[in-house]
Design a protein around this motif. Structure first.
Motif, PDB file in Angstrom:
ATOM      1  N   VAL A  60      57.706  13.139  40.927  1.00 55.94           N
ATOM      2  CA  VAL A  60      57.502  13.051  42.427  1.00 55.94           C
ATOM      3  C   VAL A  60      57.491  14.582  43.068  1.00 55.94           C
ATOM      4  N   ASN A  61      58.486  15.309  43.110  1.00 60.64           N
ATOM      5  CA  ASN A  61      58.689  16.487  43.570  1.00 60.64           C
ATOM      6  C   ASN A  61      58.458  17.751  42.651  1.00 60.64           C
ATOM      7  N   HIS A  62      58.044  17.355  41.395  1.00 57.87           N
ATOM      8  CA  HIS A  62      57.539  18.422  40.481  1.00 57.87           C
ATOM      9  C   HIS A  62      58.585  19.537  40.323  1.00 57.87           C
ATOM     10  N   GLU A  63      60.057  19.265  40.501  1.00 63.29           N
ATOM     11  CA  GLU A  63      61.086  20.172  39.949  1.00 63.29           C
ATOM     12  C   GLU A  63      61.755  19.736  38.770  1.00 63.29           C
ATOM     13  N   PRO A  64      62.363  20.722  38.148  1.00 60.84           N
ATOM     14  CA  PRO A  64      63.063  20.422  36.934  1.00 60.84           C
ATOM     15  C   PRO A  64      64.204  19.264  37.014  1.00 60.84           C
ATOM     16  N   VAL A  65      64.211  18.131  36.190  1.00 61.81           N
ATOM     17  CA  VAL A  65      65.132  17.152  36.525  1.00 61.81           C
ATOM     18  C   VAL A  65      66.550  17.746  36.348  1.00 61.81           C
ATOM     19  N   SER A  66      66.665  18.446  35.359  1.00 62.05           N
ATOM     20  CA  SER A  66      68.174  19.330  34.993  1.00 62.05           C
ATOM     21  C   SER A  66      68.532  19.969  36.615  1.00 62.05           C
ATOM     22  N   LEU A  67      67.662  20.598  37.209  1.00 62.65           N
ATOM     23  CA  LEU A  67      67.905  21.355  38.375  1.00 62.65           C
ATOM     24  C   LEU A  67      68.376  20.202  39.481  1.00 62.65           C
ATOM     25  N   LEU A  68      67.534  19.040  39.490  1.00 60.07           N
ATOM     26  CA  LEU A  68      68.052  18.066  40.471  1.00 60.07           C
ATOM     27  C   LEU A  68      69.212  17.581  40.166  1.00 60.07           C
ATOM     28  N   ILE A  69      69.752  17.254  39.076  1.00 63.62           N
ATOM     29  CA  ILE A  69      71.174  16.849  38.582  1.00 63.62           C
ATOM     30  C   ILE A  69      72.033  17.790  38.837  1.00 63.62           C
ATOM     31  N   LEU A  78      80.909   6.623  38.555  1.00 71.47           N
ATOM     32  CA  LEU A  78      79.616   7.416  38.351  1.00 71.47           C
ATOM     33  C   LEU A  78      78.649   6.536  39.076  1.00 71.47           C
ATOM     34  N   GLY A  79      78.778   5.308  38.603  1.00 75.57           N
ATOM     35  CA  GLY A  79      77.813   4.358  39.457  1.00 75.57           C
ATOM     36  C   GLY A  79      78.170   3.711  40.791  1.00 75.57           C
ATOM     37  N   GLY A  80      79.560   3.636  40.857  1.00 74.99           N
ATOM     38  CA  GLY A  80      79.980   2.773  41.820  1.00 74.99           C
ATOM     39  C   GLY A  80      80.150   3.345  43.215  1.00 74.99           C
ATOM     40  N   LEU A  81      79.853   4.864  42.860  1.00 74.72           N
ATOM     41  CA  LEU A  81      80.085   5.568  44.140  1.00 74.72           C
ATOM     42  C   LEU A  81      78.727   5.817  45.076  1.00 74.72           C
ATOM     43  N   VAL A  82      77.453   5.086  44.448  1.00 73.91           N
ATOM     44  CA  VAL A  82      76.340   5.257  45.301  1.00 73.91           C
ATOM     45  C   VAL A  82      76.243   4.436  46.648  1.00 73.91           C
ATOM     46  N   ILE A  83      76.962   3.273  46.902  1.00 74.16           N
ATOM     47  CA  ILE A  83      77.139   2.906  48.236  1.00 74.16           C
ATOM     48  C   ILE A  83      77.974   3.740  49.140  1.00 74.16           C
ATOM     49  N   THR A  84      79.220   4.385  48.601  1.00 73.57           N
ATOM     50  CA  THR A  84      79.952   5.275  49.311  1.00 73.57           C
ATOM     51  C   THR A  84      79.147   6.417  49.773  1.00 73.57           C
ATOM     52  N   GLU A  85      78.326   6.980  48.884  1.00 75.14           N
ATOM     53  CA  GLU A  85      77.587   8.173  48.950  1.00 75.14           C
ATOM     54  C   GLU A  85      76.671   7.944  50.256  1.00 75.14           C
ATOM     55  N   GLN A  86      76.196   6.456  50.179  1.00 74.29           N
ATOM     56  CA  GLN A  86      74.948   6.408  51.266  1.00 74.29           C
ATOM     57  C   GLN A  86      75.631   6.301  52.558  1.00 74.29           C
ATOM     58  N   ILE A  87      76.900   5.531  52.512  1.00 77.42           N
ATOM     59  CA  ILE A  87      77.630   5.510  53.655  1.00 77.42           C
ATOM     60  C   ILE A  87      77.903   6.732  54.597  1.00 77.42           C
ATOM     61  N   PHE A  88      78.136   7.559  53.495  1.00 76.68           N
ATOM     62  CA  PHE A  88      78.752   8.842  54.440  1.00 76.68           C
ATOM     63  C   PHE A  88      77.817   9.858  54.091  1.00 76.68           C
ATOM     64  N   SER A  89      76.580   9.793  53.884  1.00 73.91           N
ATOM     65  CA  SER A  89      75.428  10.662  53.776  1.00 73.91           C
ATOM     66  C   SER A  89      75.800  11.701  52.841  1.00 73.91           C
ATOM     67  N   LEU A  90      76.242  11.407  51.794  1.00 74.15           N
ATOM     68  CA  LEU A  90      76.655  12.454  50.727  1.00 74.15           C
ATOM     69  C   LEU A  90      75.681  12.542  49.631  1.00 74.15           C
ATOM     70  N   PRO A  91      75.007  13.769  49.263  1.00 72.07           N
ATOM     71  CA  PRO A  91      73.765  13.997  48.418  1.00 72.07           C
ATOM     72  C   PRO A  91      74.286  13.908  46.944  1.00 72.07           C
ATOM     73  N   GLY A  92      74.961  12.778  46.468  1.00 68.43           N
ATOM     74  CA  GLY A  92      75.207  12.724  45.026  1.00 68.43           C
ATOM     75  C   GLY A  92      74.512  12.311  44.129  1.00 68.43           C
ATOM     76  N   PHE A  93      75.079  12.156  42.816  1.00 67.54           N
ATOM     77  CA  PHE A  93      74.247  11.782  41.722  1.00 67.54           C
ATOM     78  C   PHE A  93      73.481  10.340  41.856  1.00 67.54           C
ATOM     79  N   GLY A  94      74.574   9.583  42.195  1.00 71.08           N
ATOM     80  CA  GLY A  94      74.252   8.154  42.520  1.00 71.08           C
ATOM     81  C   GLY A  94      73.010   8.013  43.319  1.00 71.08           C
ATOM     82  N   GLN A  95      73.067   8.603  44.491  1.00 71.44           N
ATOM     83  CA  GLN A  95      72.127   8.520  45.359  1.00 71.44           C
ATOM     84  C   GLN A  95      70.531   9.043  44.975  1.00 71.44           C
ATOM     85  N   LEU A  96      70.529  10.021  43.962  1.00 65.77           N
ATOM     86  CA  LEU A  96      69.488  10.575  43.386  1.00 65.77           C
ATOM     87  C   LEU A  96      68.977   9.590  42.314  1.00 65.77           C
TER      88      LEU A  96
END
Length: 317
Positions: free
Chosen positions: A81-90, A250-268
């Motif tokens: 999608v954004n043509h950046e290395p996946v390792s960098l995004l992670i 690791l996967g359960g924090l997706v909703i929390t990251e979304q609520i508090f606008s945190l640019p986390g791994f789950g959101q990615l």
């Protein structure tokens, strides 16, 4: 050393199996990455050329071999999608989730262990009822609801914490803490409830055993009996529960990251699934699987520290 080596060797087939599962399941997601990248108006020739460039026209087994070859060299590929290395995004997103998970577990331990010990020492009294009430409320109320209440109360009403001001901890520790404390507490309450209930029930079983009655018959103080004899023997189930919680965060924090606008791994990971970014989803899923396997390995090692008999028996088998 043999105990550690044995646990490390068991990781190899597990990771191999997980790689096959991750690669296979990602192709079950509907949608064509070439169409997502070029758009629905792209010509068949352009779509075919892009599929050939990305290797999507090859058989799945050949694609898997190529993917594993890159993976073994530390290359997670490039985002479709954004043509950046996946390792960098992670690497940009993972520290946020790791920090949130560590803070969550610290808060859970600070709540669960004191209340759990006091509940056993003062069984049937106010401390015990307070522990039961806390664990029941923590298990009954979902973390996302707690997070929303925290935002409404401490951000909208009182203006004590900002709504979205995350910065890395190494850039501004105070601003980082102000952005992370609410989501840490919101998720930490539920994890504390799980640990508290497990610790209380396990310690109650331990204090009913003969060696605890012997220690009390020798005249040892009740607090010393609990801390020195009961608590160490009740740790194994608690360690197991804690390890599962860390892996699940690791996967359960997706909703929390979304609520508090945190640019986390789950959101990615969620964003990559919706955009059909195969390479990012595969890379993120493999990193998540590796973290879970490593956490389980660390739990096994902690078993050996908490109970040396496990380490000795593990080295003999």
């Amino acid at each position: 050393m043999a105990y550690i080596l044995k646990r490390l060797l068991t990781m190899i087939p597990v990771l191999l199996f997980l790689s096959i599962m991750v690669f296979s399941f990602i192709h079950l997601i509907p949608g064509d990455p070439a169409e997502i990248i070029l758009g629905q108006d792209a010509t068949p020739a352009a779509l075919a050329a892009l599929r050939a460039q990305l290797g999507l026209n090859l058989p799945l087994d050949v694609q898997y071999i190529h993917w594993m070859a890159r993976l073994l060299h530390g290359n997670l590929g490039t985002s479709l999608v954004n043509h950046e290395p996946v390792s960098l995004l992670i690497m940009q997103r993972l520290p946020v989730t790791v920090e949130l998970a560590i803070g969550t577990i610290i808060i859970a331990l600070l709540i669960a262990f004191p209340m759990g010990v006091l509940a056993v020492v003062y069984k049937g009294k106010f401390a015990d009822f307070a522990a039961l009430f806390t664990s029941t409320i923590g298990l009954s109320v979902p973390p996302f609801w707690v997070g929303i209440i925290f935002l409404l109360l401490f951000t909208v009403k009182i203006h004590l914490f900002p709504s979205s001001s995350y910065v890395p901890i190494w850039q501004n520790p105070l601003q980082n803490l102000s952005a992370m404390i609410l989501p840490m507490v919101a998720t930490g309450l539920r994890e504390a409830a799980v640990l508290l209930r497990m610790l209380r029930s396990t310690m109650l079983e331990v204090v009913a055993q003969d060696f605890i009655r012997t220690a009390r018959a020798k005249g040892l103080r009740a607090g010393l009996v609990i801390l020195k004899h009961a608590l160490p023997n009740a740790l194994i189930p608690v360690i197991t529960t804690g390890g599962l919680q860390i892996a699940g965060l690791l996967g359960g924090l997706v909703i929390t990251e979304q609520i508090f606008s945190l640019p986390g791994f789950g959101q990615l990971l969620v964003q990559s699934v919706f955009s059909r970014d195969y390479t990012t989803v595969q890379g993120a899923a493999m990193v998540a699987a590796l973290i879970v396997v490593v956490v389980n390995l660390l739990v096994d090692l902690v078993y050996g520290l908490a109970d040396p008999r496990i380490r000795v028996e593990g080295g003999r088998t």
